[in-house]
Motif scaffolding. Structure first.
Motif, PDB file in Angstrom:
ATOM      1  N   MET A 299       0.530  -1.040  -0.506  1.00  0.00           N
ATOM      2  CA  MET A 299       0.166   0.059   0.026  1.00  0.00           C
ATOM      3  C   MET A 299       0.906   1.339  -0.181  1.00  0.00           C
ATOM      4  O   MET A 299       0.598   1.978  -0.667  1.00  0.00           O
ATOM      5  CB  MET A 299      -0.597  -0.064   1.208  1.00  0.00           C
ATOM      6  N   GLU A 300       2.002   1.481   0.854  1.00  0.00           N
ATOM      7  CA  GLU A 300       3.321   2.286   0.349  1.00  0.00           C
ATOM      8  C   GLU A 300       3.247   2.417  -0.657  1.00  0.00           C
ATOM      9  O   GLU A 300       3.993   3.867  -0.798  1.00  0.00           O
ATOM     10  CB  GLU A 300       3.139   1.898   2.049  1.00  0.00           C
ATOM     11  N   LYS A 301       3.899   1.365  -1.174  1.00  0.00           N
ATOM     12  CA  LYS A 301       4.537   1.980  -1.847  1.00  0.00           C
ATOM     13  C   LYS A 301       4.150   1.386  -3.309  1.00  0.00           C
ATOM     14  O   LYS A 301       5.008   0.966  -4.252  1.00  0.00           O
ATOM     15  CB  LYS A 301       6.174   0.108  -1.574  1.00  0.00           C
ATOM     16  N   ALA A 306       4.281   1.444  -9.652  1.00  0.00           N
ATOM     17  CA  ALA A 306       3.586   1.696 -10.724  1.00  0.00           C
ATOM     18  C   ALA A 306       5.002   2.077 -11.515  1.00  0.00           C
ATOM     19  O   ALA A 306       5.278   2.323 -12.875  1.00  0.00           O
ATOM     20  CB  ALA A 306       3.215   2.501 -10.484  1.00  0.00           C
ATOM     21  N   ILE A 307       6.279   3.293 -10.666  1.00  0.00           N
ATOM     22  CA  ILE A 307       7.206   3.181 -11.890  1.00  0.00           C
ATOM     23  C   ILE A 307       8.205   2.525 -11.905  1.00  0.00           C
ATOM     24  O   ILE A 307       9.106   2.526 -12.963  1.00  0.00           O
ATOM     25  CB  ILE A 307       7.947   4.576 -10.586  1.00  0.00           C
ATOM     26  N   LEU A 308       8.547   1.366 -10.839  1.00  0.00           N
ATOM     27  CA  LEU A 308       9.514   0.062 -12.022  1.00  0.00           C
ATOM     28  C   LEU A 308       8.608  -0.228 -12.932  1.00  0.00           C
ATOM     29  O   LEU A 308       9.289  -0.900 -13.671  1.00  0.00           O
ATOM     30  CB  LEU A 308       9.317  -0.768 -10.553  1.00  0.00           C
ATOM     31  N   MET A 309       7.569  -0.315 -13.030  1.00  0.00           N
ATOM     32  CA  MET A 309       6.778  -1.363 -14.008  1.00  0.00           C
ATOM     33  C   MET A 309       6.233  -0.612 -15.185  1.00  0.00           C
ATOM     34  O   MET A 309       7.205  -1.890 -16.469  1.00  0.00           O
ATOM     35  CB  MET A 309       5.352  -1.539 -13.543  1.00  0.00           C
ATOM     36  N   ALA A 313       9.612  -3.389 -15.587  1.00  0.00           N
ATOM     37  CA  ALA A 313      10.077  -4.288 -14.960  1.00  0.00           C
ATOM     38  C   ALA A 313       8.550  -4.789 -14.901  1.00  0.00           C
ATOM     39  O   ALA A 313       7.694  -4.531 -15.007  1.00  0.00           O
ATOM     40  CB  ALA A 313      10.094  -4.176 -13.262  1.00  0.00           C
ATOM     41  N   THR A 314       8.757  -6.522 -14.357  1.00  0.00           N
ATOM     42  CA  THR A 314       7.487  -7.467 -15.077  1.00  0.00           C
ATOM     43  C   THR A 314       6.990  -7.552 -14.291  1.00  0.00           C
ATOM     44  O   THR A 314       7.380  -7.683 -12.714  1.00  0.00           O
ATOM     45  CB  THR A 314       8.271  -8.390 -15.597  1.00  0.00           C
ATOM     46  N   ALA A 315       5.246  -8.591 -13.998  1.00  0.00           N
ATOM     47  CA  ALA A 315       4.530  -8.493 -13.075  1.00  0.00           C
ATOM     48  C   ALA A 315       5.860  -9.677 -11.585  1.00  0.00           C
ATOM     49  O   ALA A 315       5.737  -9.774 -10.797  1.00  0.00           O
ATOM     50  CB  ALA A 315       4.036  -9.501 -12.979  1.00  0.00           C
ATOM     51  N   GLU A 316       6.153 -10.791 -12.916  1.00  0.00           N
ATOM     52  CA  GLU A 316       7.403 -11.569 -12.085  1.00  0.00           C
ATOM     53  C   GLU A 316       8.492 -10.175 -11.486  1.00  0.00           C
ATOM     54  O   GLU A 316       8.510 -11.667 -10.194  1.00  0.00           O
ATOM     55  CB  GLU A 316       7.433 -12.448 -13.466  1.00  0.00           C
ATOM     56  N   ASN A 317       8.761  -9.434 -12.023  1.00  0.00           N
ATOM     57  CA  ASN A 317       9.498  -9.120 -10.754  1.00  0.00           C
ATOM     58  C   ASN A 317       9.494  -8.148  -9.368  1.00  0.00           C
ATOM     59  O   ASN A 317       9.751  -8.721  -8.402  1.00  0.00           O
ATOM     60  CB  ASN A 317      10.920  -7.592 -11.494  1.00  0.00           C
ATOM     61  N   ILE A 318       8.289  -8.265  -9.913  1.00  0.00           N
ATOM     62  CA  ILE A 318       7.592  -6.991  -8.899  1.00  0.00           C
ATOM     63  C   ILE A 318       7.417  -7.980  -7.585  1.00  0.00           C
ATOM     64  O   ILE A 318       7.931  -8.183  -5.999  1.00  0.00           O
ATOM     65  CB  ILE A 318       6.508  -6.222  -8.741  1.00  0.00           C
ATOM     66  N   ARG A 319       7.048  -9.014  -7.872  1.00  0.00           N
ATOM     67  CA  ARG A 319       6.478  -9.995  -7.031  1.00  0.00           C
ATOM     68  C   ARG A 319       7.699 -10.983  -6.759  1.00  0.00           C
ATOM     69  O   ARG A 319       7.318 -11.704  -5.218  1.00  0.00           O
ATOM     70  CB  ARG A 319       5.535 -11.946  -8.659  1.00  0.00           C
ATOM     71  N   ARG A 320       9.295 -10.941  -6.569  1.00  0.00           N
ATOM     72  CA  ARG A 320      10.090 -11.455  -6.458  1.00  0.00           C
ATOM     73  C   ARG A 320      10.442 -10.816  -5.174  1.00  0.00           C
ATOM     74  O   ARG A 320      11.130 -11.025  -4.427  1.00  0.00           O
ATOM     75  CB  ARG A 320      11.121 -11.755  -7.518  1.00  0.00           C
ATOM     76  N   VAL A 321      10.119  -9.382  -6.169  1.00  0.00           N
ATOM     77  CA  VAL A 321      10.721  -8.299  -4.487  1.00  0.00           C
ATOM     78  C   VAL A 321      10.437  -8.602  -3.262  1.00  0.00           C
ATOM     79  O   VAL A 321      10.728  -8.625  -2.651  1.00  0.00           O
ATOM     80  CB  VAL A 321      10.389  -6.702  -5.424  1.00  0.00           C
ATOM     81  N   PHE A 322       8.573  -9.145  -3.633  1.00  0.00           N
ATOM     82  CA  PHE A 322       8.279  -8.669  -2.158  1.00  0.00           C
ATOM     83  C   PHE A 322       8.089 -10.298  -1.470  1.00  0.00           C
ATOM     84  O   PHE A 322       7.771 -11.022   0.029  1.00  0.00           O
ATOM     85  CB  PHE A 322       6.302  -8.592  -2.113  1.00  0.00           C
ATOM     86  N   SER A 398       2.278  -7.484  -8.021  1.00  0.00           N
ATOM     87  CA  SER A 398       2.365  -8.033  -9.184  1.00  0.00           C
ATOM     88  C   SER A 398       1.190  -7.822 -10.187  1.00  0.00           C
ATOM     89  O   SER A 398       1.550  -7.659 -11.108  1.00  0.00           O
ATOM     90  CB  SER A 398       2.784  -9.140  -9.233  1.00  0.00           C
ATOM     91  N   ARG A 399      -0.077  -7.476  -9.435  1.00  0.00           N
ATOM     92  CA  ARG A 399      -1.139  -7.449 -10.259  1.00  0.00           C
ATOM     93  C   ARG A 399      -2.362  -5.624 -11.152  1.00  0.00           C
ATOM     94  O   ARG A 399      -2.066  -6.099 -11.079  1.00  0.00           O
ATOM     95  CB  ARG A 399      -2.589  -8.063 -10.014  1.00  0.00           C
ATOM     96  N   LEU A 400      -0.407  -4.839  -9.244  1.00  0.00           N
ATOM     97  CA  LEU A 400      -0.844  -3.754  -9.920  1.00  0.00           C
ATOM     98  C   LEU A 400      -1.079  -2.874 -11.524  1.00  0.00           C
ATOM     99  O   LEU A 400       0.309  -3.606 -12.008  1.00  0.00           O
ATOM    100  CB  LEU A 400       0.193  -2.951  -8.973  1.00  0.00           C
ATOM    101  N   ARG A 401      -1.449  -1.976 -11.880  1.00  0.00           N
ATOM    102  CA  ARG A 401      -1.673  -1.146 -13.176  1.00  0.00           C
ATOM    103  C   ARG A 401      -0.920  -0.322 -12.769  1.00  0.00           C
ATOM    104  O   ARG A 401      -1.468   0.806 -12.399  1.00  0.00           O
ATOM    105  CB  ARG A 401      -2.957  -1.228 -14.309  1.00  0.00           C
ATOM    106  N   PRO A 402      -0.019   0.069 -14.264  1.00  0.00           N
ATOM    107  CA  PRO A 402       1.237   2.016 -13.592  1.00  0.00           C
ATOM    108  C   PRO A 402       0.367   2.466 -14.280  1.00  0.00           C
ATOM    109  O   PRO A 402       0.638   3.983 -12.663  1.00  0.00           O
ATOM    110  CB  PRO A 402       2.237   0.992 -15.113  1.00  0.00           C
ATOM    111  N   ALA A 403      -1.171   2.359 -14.796  1.00  0.00           N
ATOM    112  CA  ALA A 403      -1.703   3.491 -15.229  1.00  0.00           C
ATOM    113  C   ALA A 403      -2.661   4.209 -14.280  1.00  0.00           C
ATOM    114  O   ALA A 403      -2.985   5.521 -13.864  1.00  0.00           O
ATOM    115  CB  ALA A 403      -2.494   3.559 -16.853  1.00  0.00           C
ATOM    116  N   GLU A 404      -3.080   3.050 -14.064  1.00  0.00           N
ATOM    117  CA  GLU A 404      -4.582   3.076 -12.687  1.00  0.00           C
ATOM    118  C   GLU A 404      -3.658   3.599 -10.842  1.00  0.00           C
ATOM    119  O   GLU A 404      -3.950   3.953 -10.509  1.00  0.00           O
ATOM    120  CB  GLU A 404      -5.407   1.779 -12.261  1.00  0.00           C
ATOM    121  N   ALA A 405      -2.579   2.560 -10.812  1.00  0.00           N
ATOM    122  CA  ALA A 405      -1.657   3.155  -9.465  1.00  0.00           C
ATOM    123  C   ALA A 405      -1.141   4.501  -9.883  1.00  0.00           C
ATOM    124  O   ALA A 405      -1.169   5.422  -8.687  1.00  0.00           O
ATOM    125  CB  ALA A 405      -0.272   2.293  -9.317  1.00  0.00           C
TER     126      ALA A 405
END
Length: 409
Positions: A299-301, A306-309, A313-322, A398-405
């Protein structure tokens, strides 16, 4: 360093406005660490209790007992020679078992009297090592009265010491015109033993075979049976079958330590499993804290994700971060648990500073025995729970959409 790991470490070390998330991460680490430490110590106690109890039982008692169905054993010397040749048998000694009344100036007590052969009993029983006064050989000391060896607690309760005289009343008396007359015989205390098992130390006494045969009125050279010591205490079933074959067609029974104490050790194993499940809840609480940490971090990030994506950055990259954050928290917490649990277990085993009542438990201290399988299972289980705790927050991130965020920023 991969950028997923770099970002995961940066997020865990959040400062300023995100410091609250770091506090939750610390709480998660402490929760996992305390759970792992508690599991290590408690499983060590349960394993130590079971192992120490087994060793004490197998010291006072034989690994295996061979007797004749419906009566005493004749020609036991010949049978001992046969049994000594059985593969897996390390020692054999004859014994006589009976229950009697012991009386002295200090009181009367019902005891289990065992007739033994001092020359061979040490090959099967731990009695020679348990002696605190006297020795087994003293049972053969000539004199007007036969010798007897008593448990330490039994000697204290009846107020006797080495050299004191005691009377043994046997149920095998004789019928006379006045009625049944029990047989009473005087013995001299030749030694005192302490096995560490309160139940045995308060109710066990030993004499030599000849004295036991005379007390029970055996008209022939009879014994109750033969006790055996084997090389593998967990292979007693297979060795028992070979023992039956060695004695041919004799109507014998063979009982091993598992048969005689199976329910006790099954109960201890059940208690160990139950304690593992109960204390695993502490680790589970820590893993729930990981979920809270990661959800709040997502929620904080949201803007950062969104900027990373948007930068590729792919959804898999974001998933791996968390997922890496949760695994790092679990790894640090598990390591902390080992760093706390192993030294505490070592100190408990080394210094035995936690005493327990010997008249309630079969030992007077808290035993510790660390099984590497238990320690490994604890660590793996903690890491698996922490990993599973990362799945939902990582999936949501990983399911966040950059434009929506970015639209909501």
């Amino acid at each position: 360093m991969k950028f997923e790991l770099f970002i995961a470490l940066r997020y865990l070390a959040a400062r300023r406005k995100h410091s609250f998330i770091s506090v939750i991460s610390l709480i998660s680490i402490l929760g996992v660490g305390l759970g792992v430490a508690a599991l290590i110590v408690v499983l060590g106690v349960m394993s130590g209790f079971s192992t120490d109890l087994r060793d004490k039982i197998l010291g006072v008692n034989a690994h295996m007992v061979v007797g004749v169905m419906g009566g005493a054993m004749r020609d036991y010397r010949e049978n001992i020679e046969k049994l000594a040749q059985v593969p897996g048998v390390l020692g054999a000694t004859p014994f006589i078992y009976t229950e009697v009344m012991l009386s002295s100036a200090g009181g009367v007590k019902g005891v289990v009297l065992r007739g033994i052969d001092p020359a061979t009993a040490g090959e099967v029983l731990s009695l020679p090592r348990d002696m605190v006064q006297g020795a087994l050989a003293d049972l053969e000391t000539p004199g007007p009265f036969s010798g007897i060896i008593l448990g330490k607690e039994l000697a204290e309760r009846t107020g006797v010491t080495v050299g004191s005289a005691v009377n043994i009343l046997s149920p095998s008396g004789r019928q006379s015109a006045a009625g049944f007359t029990p047989k009473v015989k005087t013995f001299v205390v030749r030694g005192i033993f302490r096995s560490g098992m309160f139940e045995y130390d308060t109710s066990m006494a030993y004499v030599n075979l000849a004295a036991a045969q005379d007390l029970l009125g055996f008209k022939h050279d009879l014994v109750t049976g033969v006790e055996l010591r084997v090389d593998d205490v967990y292979a007693v079933a297979a060795i028992g079958q070979r023992v039956r074959e060695a004695l041919g067609g004799m109507p014998v029974y063979v009982r091993n330590w598992i048969d005689m104490n199976g329910n006790l050790f099954k109960a201890l194993q059940l208690e160990k499993t139950a304690m593992f499940v109960i204390l695993l809840m502490i680790v589970l609480v820590g893993s729930f804290s990981i979920i809270t940490t990661l959800v709040m971090l997502v929620m904080e990030k949201t803007r950062d994700i969104a900027i990373l994506m948007s930068m590729g950055a792919t959804a898999e990259n974001i998933r791996r971060v968390f997922m890496l954050q949760g695994v790092i928290i679990g790894g640090v917490g598990t390591t902390l648990g080992y760093a706390l649990g192993l030294p505490v277990s070592w100190a408990l085993g080394r210094y035995q500073f936690i005493k327990i009542p010997g008249d309630v438990y079969p030992m007077d201290y808290l035993p510790i025995r660390l099984e590497w399988l238990d320690v490994t299972v604890v660590g793996i289980t903690a890491m698996v729970l922490c990993f599973l705790a990362t799945l939902y927050p990582a999936r949501q991130a990983s399911r966040l959409r950059p434009a929506e965020a970015l639209r909501h920023e």
